[in-house]
Enzyme design. Sequence first.
Site, PDB file in Angstrom:
ATOM      1  N   HIS A  13       0.823  -1.209   0.000  1.00 16.43           N
ATOM      2  CA  HIS A  13       0.000   0.000   0.000  1.00 16.43           C
ATOM      3  C   HIS A  13       0.856   1.259   0.000  1.00 16.43           C
ATOM      4  O   HIS A  13       2.067   1.223   0.236  1.00 16.43           O
ATOM      5  CB  HIS A  13      -0.966   0.002   1.190  1.00 16.43           C
ATOM      6  CG  HIS A  13      -0.316   0.061   2.538  1.00 16.43           C
ATOM      7  ND1 HIS A  13       0.154   1.232   3.093  1.00 16.43           N
ATOM      8  CD2 HIS A  13      -0.081  -0.906   3.462  1.00 16.43           C
ATOM      9  CE1 HIS A  13       0.650   0.994   4.293  1.00 16.43           C
ATOM     10  NE2 HIS A  13       0.534  -0.308   4.538  1.00 16.43           N
ATOM     11  N   CYS A  26       2.990  -5.318   6.496  1.00 14.74           N
ATOM     12  CA  CYS A  26       2.633  -4.792   5.184  1.00 14.74           C
ATOM     13  C   CYS A  26       3.852  -4.200   4.490  1.00 14.74           C
ATOM     14  O   CYS A  26       4.841  -3.841   5.121  1.00 14.74           O
ATOM     15  CB  CYS A  26       1.548  -3.728   5.306  1.00 14.74           C
ATOM     16  SG  CYS A  26      -0.092  -4.387   5.628  1.00 14.74           S
TER      17      CYS A  26
END
Length: 200
Positions: free
Chosen positions: A159, A175
Amino acid sequence: MRRLVLASLCIIAGVGALSSQGFAAQPDVDPLTELFGGAPATAPQGAQGRPQAVAIPREIVASPGSYAPGTVVINTSERRLYYVLGNGQAVRYGVGVGRPGFEWAGVRYISSKREWPDWTPPAQMLRRRPDLPRHMEGGINNPLGARAMYLSGTLYRIHGSNEPETIGQAVSSGCIRMTNDDVTDLYDRVKVGTKVVVTR
């Protein structure tokens, strides 16, 4: 300070312990539906053009191995992500990766893509951090940034970030984060089903 704290979070609560060989079992409930229900937000006017610090320049380099064109390869120790172009070449991006205790490796696939994703912290995280918002609309202040690509069988994603100075650091809960400019470039290249190889 609040924005920095939010940007340092990557919603992993409830995913279960990960072994050094791979991932926790996929939960019965689709984690993407559970955590990110509803349609993605529309980008605020002009948000795409927001000035971004470029911590690590994007460039064309030699492919990191004999991967098929279109494969995403993430070297977490190097803190680089490669998108394989073919003919021995790849696009290399700087990334932020999991902090100590949140490192992982394995093969996943992009299961979903969202532009300017909303963020809804899971109940487990809210119990630990009751100061967090219950929901954040997508936009330039959202810690998930301009784009998100969700990795199959996990709560992890690739992301964007509203704190580009953290790119090249080990700061997340697993992440993979990129500058908004870089994540938008990658988002436009990959498709749902793209293979993602994560190495340590």
